[in-house]
Design a protein around this motif. Sequence first.
Motif, PDB file in Angstrom:
ATOM      1  N   ALA A   1       0.829  -1.203   0.000  1.00  0.00           N
ATOM      2  CA  ALA A   1       0.000   0.000   0.000  1.00  0.00           C
ATOM      3  C   ALA A   1       0.863   1.252   0.000  1.00  0.00           C
ATOM      4  O   ALA A   1       1.836   1.351   0.760  1.00  0.00           O
ATOM      5  N   PRO A   2       0.541   2.233  -0.824  1.00  0.00           N
ATOM      6  CA  PRO A   2       1.261   3.508  -0.785  1.00  0.00           C
ATOM      7  C   PRO A   2       1.096   4.190   0.574  1.00  0.00           C
ATOM      8  O   PRO A   2       0.095   3.991   1.263  1.00  0.00           O
ATOM      9  N   ARG A   3       2.062   5.020   0.932  1.00  0.00           N
ATOM     10  CA  ARG A   3       2.020   5.711   2.210  1.00  0.00           C
ATOM     11  C   ARG A   3       0.751   6.545   2.356  1.00  0.00           C
ATOM     12  O   ARG A   3       0.133   6.596   3.435  1.00  0.00           O
ATOM     13  N   GLU A   4       0.335   7.190   1.270  1.00  0.00           N
ATOM     14  CA  GLU A   4      -0.855   8.025   1.324  1.00  0.00           C
ATOM     15  C   GLU A   4      -2.091   7.201   1.675  1.00  0.00           C
ATOM     16  O   GLU A   4      -2.975   7.668   2.397  1.00  0.00           O
ATOM     17  N   LEU A   5      -2.143   5.978   1.185  1.00  0.00           N
ATOM     18  CA  LEU A   5      -3.273   5.097   1.484  1.00  0.00           C
ATOM     19  C   LEU A   5      -3.240   4.652   2.942  1.00  0.00           C
ATOM     20  O   LEU A   5      -4.276   4.634   3.625  1.00  0.00           O
ATOM     21  N   ILE A   6      -2.084   4.282   3.445  1.00  0.00           N
ATOM     22  CA  ILE A   6      -1.958   3.874   4.849  1.00  0.00           C
ATOM     23  C   ILE A   6      -2.375   5.020   5.773  1.00  0.00           C
ATOM     24  O   ILE A   6      -3.114   4.820   6.749  1.00  0.00           O
ATOM     25  N   ASP A   7      -1.934   6.238   5.446  1.00  0.00           N
ATOM     26  CA  ASP A   7      -2.313   7.392   6.266  1.00  0.00           C
ATOM     27  C   ASP A   7      -3.820   7.628   6.224  1.00  0.00           C
ATOM     28  O   ASP A   7      -4.435   7.986   7.240  1.00  0.00           O
TER      29      ASP A   7
ATOM     30  N   ALA B   1      -3.141   1.436  11.452  1.00  0.00           N
ATOM     31  CA  ALA B   1      -2.770   1.244  10.045  1.00  0.00           C
ATOM     32  C   ALA B   1      -1.255   1.306   9.895  1.00  0.00           C
ATOM     33  O   ALA B   1      -0.597   2.198  10.422  1.00  0.00           O
ATOM     34  N   ARG B   2      -0.707   0.343   9.159  1.00  0.00           N
ATOM     35  CA  ARG B   2       0.744   0.273   9.001  1.00  0.00           C
ATOM     36  C   ARG B   2       1.069  -0.553   7.753  1.00  0.00           C
ATOM     37  O   ARG B   2       0.204  -1.246   7.197  1.00  0.00           O
ATOM     38  N   ALA B   3       2.324  -0.473   7.352  1.00  0.00           N
ATOM     39  CA  ALA B   3       2.790  -1.289   6.229  1.00  0.00           C
ATOM     40  C   ALA B   3       2.730  -2.762   6.612  1.00  0.00           C
ATOM     41  O   ALA B   3       2.847  -3.126   7.788  1.00  0.00           O
ATOM     42  N   ALA B   4       2.545  -3.600   5.610  1.00  0.00           N
ATOM     43  CA  ALA B   4       2.424  -5.034   5.863  1.00  0.00           C
ATOM     44  C   ALA B   4       3.788  -5.679   6.055  1.00  0.00           C
ATOM     45  O   ALA B   4       4.747  -5.367   5.340  1.00  0.00           O
ATOM     46  N   ALA B   5       3.861  -6.581   7.020  1.00  0.00           N
ATOM     47  CA  ALA B   5       5.061  -7.406   7.162  1.00  0.00           C
ATOM     48  C   ALA B   5       5.053  -8.470   6.076  1.00  0.00           C
ATOM     49  O   ALA B   5       3.986  -8.929   5.647  1.00  0.00           O
ATOM     50  N   PRO B   6       6.230  -8.872   5.588  1.00  0.00           N
ATOM     51  CA  PRO B   6       6.268  -9.906   4.539  1.00  0.00           C
ATOM     52  C   PRO B   6       5.647 -11.213   5.012  1.00  0.00           C
ATOM     53  O   PRO B   6       5.875 -11.648   6.143  1.00  0.00           O
ATOM     54  N   ILE B   7       4.825 -11.822   4.170  1.00  0.00           N
ATOM     55  CA  ILE B   7       4.198 -13.109   4.452  1.00  0.00           C
ATOM     56  C   ILE B   7       4.477 -14.028   3.274  1.00  0.00           C
ATOM     57  O   ILE B   7       4.159 -13.690   2.129  1.00  0.00           O
ATOM     58  N   ALA B   8       5.084 -15.163   3.571  1.00  0.00           N
ATOM     59  CA  ALA B   8       5.503 -16.083   2.511  1.00  0.00           C
ATOM     60  C   ALA B   8       4.331 -16.462   1.621  1.00  0.00           C
ATOM     61  O   ALA B   8       3.262 -16.840   2.106  1.00  0.00           O
ATOM     62  N   ASP B   9       4.526 -16.328   0.334  1.00  0.00           N
ATOM     63  CA  ASP B   9       3.598 -16.794  -0.699  1.00  0.00           C
ATOM     64  C   ASP B   9       2.281 -16.039  -0.766  1.00  0.00           C
ATOM     65  O   ASP B   9       1.421 -16.400  -1.573  1.00  0.00           O
ATOM     66  N   LEU B  10       2.082 -14.996   0.044  1.00  0.00           N
ATOM     67  CA  LEU B  10       0.814 -14.267  -0.031  1.00  0.00           C
ATOM     68  C   LEU B  10       0.657 -13.575  -1.379  1.00  0.00           C
ATOM     69  O   LEU B  10      -0.433 -13.577  -1.967  1.00  0.00           O
TER      70      LEU B  10
END
Length: 313
Positions: free
Chosen positions: A25-31, A46-55
């Motif tokens: 997600a772009p920063r503007e969207l998270i905000d 609301a925050r950036a997503a942590a990496p999730i294998a194979d998502l």
Amino acid sequence: MLVTADPLLWEALLRRPLAERRGAAPRELIDFIGRYNQATGRPAVARAAAPIADLDTDLDAALAGLPAAVLRHVEPCLLGVFLMEGTGASAVSSVVAGPEGELIGAFIALDAAVFADITANAWFERRENMPFEAADGLRLEARIADAAHDDRVAALQFVLLHEFGHVLAAVKALAPMWWRASAGRAPSYPLLDLCWQAAPDGRFAPRAGHDFALRGQLVYYGVPRLSLLDAEAAYAALRRTGFPTLYAATSVHEDIADSFAGYVHVRLMGRPLEHRLHRAGAPVTAPAASYWQGSHGDARAALFEALLDAPPY
């Protein structure tokens, strides 16, 4: 509505192939989601997503596996499917407008944490149990996939279809635009006219025969107001209305979104959508006949078929 300070960034997304309109997600969207959570009292951060294998791989497969007729209609208006955390739900969607209020398109923000390790039936069962507190000996089973399709891809597909319903409702004016104040009496909306009627001030309420006592107590993604002891009565009442799910009965916008998801999922993709209450491990109720095999389902299906048969613009 997200009013962007950088319309060129969002407009550029529409020039990409649909399969490439996804990612972080772009920063503007998270905000924007963060401000919405604060304004509505949601505890989610609301925050950036942590990496999730194979998502990402599963999301690609989910999009690619949806019916072409559906993708044809979202392609001109969907800015992207973005991964983040703290949306306050499984996913959220809204529209993006330029500084002068001109509509650019719509986005979907998927909550990656919700889909870290879940299958279709586990996700759907969790959603359907949200309005009910646990009760000893009772279990509400909910199913949207057979054994061969009970995976994360199928869960993502149902959620995407629900959000596509919101997107199409916004850009094709299938329901009142939630980001605008009512300007008096609402016009007729064929999909809403099946179960809803508008008051002179533009607010909607269920038509006679489509309301039920527990409908106002249904809360999703919040504190439950009902118990599983109420579930049998709630589903019995639902079957006497024209709503396909309890979630659809909560508002006009969720009605269109969950109806669209159910129509595509059941009618176009041939997949199940069932509920059954168990007491002490034994079923209390048999799965009801599919909503989409009855007269109410036929009426909605005819409207969605007309929508998907029409040109996408």
